[in-house]
Write an enzyme that holds these catalytic residues in place. Sequence first.
Site, PDB file in Angstrom:
ATOM      1  N   SER A 125       5.429  11.914   0.861  1.00  0.00           N
ATOM      2  CA  SER A 125       4.907  11.628  -0.470  1.00  0.00           C
ATOM      3  C   SER A 125       3.616  12.389  -0.727  1.00  0.00           C
ATOM      4  O   SER A 125       2.850  12.688   0.206  1.00  0.00           O
ATOM      5  CB  SER A 125       4.640  10.121  -0.554  1.00  0.00           C
ATOM      6  OG  SER A 125       3.819   9.818  -1.639  1.00  0.00           O
ATOM      7  N   TYR A 149       0.312   2.915   2.441  1.00  0.00           N
ATOM      8  CA  TYR A 149       1.592   3.602   2.244  1.00  0.00           C
ATOM      9  C   TYR A 149       1.461   5.081   2.603  1.00  0.00           C
ATOM     10  O   TYR A 149       2.268   5.630   3.357  1.00  0.00           O
ATOM     11  CB  TYR A 149       2.019   3.434   0.776  1.00  0.00           C
ATOM     12  CG  TYR A 149       3.199   4.273   0.360  1.00  0.00           C
ATOM     13  CD1 TYR A 149       4.501   3.866   0.627  1.00  0.00           C
ATOM     14  CD2 TYR A 149       3.011   5.490  -0.314  1.00  0.00           C
ATOM     15  CE1 TYR A 149       5.580   4.652   0.237  1.00  0.00           C
ATOM     16  CE2 TYR A 149       4.078   6.270  -0.703  1.00  0.00           C
ATOM     17  CZ  TYR A 149       5.358   5.845  -0.431  1.00  0.00           C
ATOM     18  OH  TYR A 149       6.418   6.623  -0.814  1.00  0.00           O
ATOM     19  N   LYS A 153       3.018   7.258   5.826  1.00  0.00           N
ATOM     20  CA  LYS A 153       3.818   8.488   5.680  1.00  0.00           C
ATOM     21  C   LYS A 153       3.238   9.582   6.572  1.00  0.00           C
ATOM     22  O   LYS A 153       3.973  10.343   7.201  1.00  0.00           O
ATOM     23  CB  LYS A 153       3.827   8.961   4.218  1.00  0.00           C
ATOM     24  CG  LYS A 153       4.670   8.109   3.273  1.00  0.00           C
ATOM     25  CD  LYS A 153       6.166   8.332   3.463  1.00  0.00           C
ATOM     26  CE  LYS A 153       6.987   7.556   2.457  1.00  0.00           C
ATOM     27  NZ  LYS A 153       8.404   7.437   2.810  1.00  0.00           N
TER      28      LYS A 153
END
Length: 337
Positions: A125, A149, A153
């Site tokens: 991402s 988050y 990643k």
Amino acid sequence: MKKILVTGGTGFIGSHVVVQLLNKNYQVFVLDNLSNSKKIVLEKIRKITGKLPNFIEGDIRNINLINQIFNENIFEGLMHFAALKSLSDSEINAEKYYDNNVVGSNNLLDIAVKKNIKKIIFSSSAAVYGNQKSAKVVETMLLDPITNYGKNKLLIEKKIQKFQTESKNISFVIFRYFNAVGAHPSGIIGEDIRETTSNLMPLVSKTAFGQIKKLTIFGNDYPTKDGTGLRDYIHVEDLAAAHIKGLEFFPKNKNISTFNLGVGKAYSVLDVVKTFELVSKRKIPYEFSKKRPGDLAECYADPFLANSDLQWKAKLNLEDICRDVWNFQIKNPIGYE
Ligand code: NAD
Ligand code: UDP
């Protein structure tokens, strides 16, 4: 027929990729625990392609199940989409996110590498970039994710780099997606919105449809052209096409390749609202509120590497995106229920 395992294949991006894989005559196996998607997606995929993917309901954290899947099949490639994806929820439920996204990916990738799966594509991402001096981000920048988050990643990207140094036989493609939006042009599949969504595009669409009275715009005093936040909105069909290119890219290149998948243009929240009004011919009432904590003023991709190495370029613009989201909204007023 070449077999591809797609984790998270009933989800938003995964389902669009499955459609393109089936259209390219791959034999697709979907592994999904249905924590954020519904089984009915499989029927919808059949409606579009005339083919039903093989479906395994299960979790990427289930070591026995993953071993069994790889023992029973020889896969040409693995596309790993399965993850929880709410940035704000990852702050509140850090452990749950780490367990699902990092522990789950570690389990899956450990086994896939042991089984010698030659082509692995991982969904990363733009959240890995975090705060950068430049709003236009390039793959080689030092990464500084803000949210759990994004940090998760990055941990998985690092794990992939470690695999690569240990084994030269496996090739990885890491895709860093920007803001994934849009829907299949048929309106049969799209983003099945949860009540809890906090993403702009589905909220704009629901406001145009009258399901939400007023859109809240977070901040009108950013140092941007109209004071609202700027993002790189990329159509899910363009993202899906990049995955097909990604599979074809492997034979020539045996190493890790990391690509930004974005259009390379930044649109403001007001650009999105105005374009959606134009396409839907509906008024979108909105009000400004305070900035959302952790939001950047501006972030967009430098897509040069994907353009040159993958021979991939986003073809669809903001108007196409809004048109397909609106078509999906009209055809699925309450989502997939
Ligand atoms: P999604 O929630 O629609 O799809 C993810 C799918 O994974 C869901 O079907 C869910 O049920 C499944 N899943 C989650 N945890 C699982 C587990 N432990 N085992 C098996 N299945 C599991 O999300 P999406 O928008 O399609 O995103 C796909 C991938 O792309 C994710 O990895 C996400 O982090 C990444 N991504 C998305 C965006 C975006 O804008 N949507 C942007 C950047 C990166
Ligand atoms: N945004 C907004 N109102 C909303 C949701 C989002 O103004 O209800 C803005 C947000 O501040 C950002 C842009 O829209 O500038 C995209 O937000 P989104 O949550 O969709 O994606 P992000 O880039 O934050 O992951």
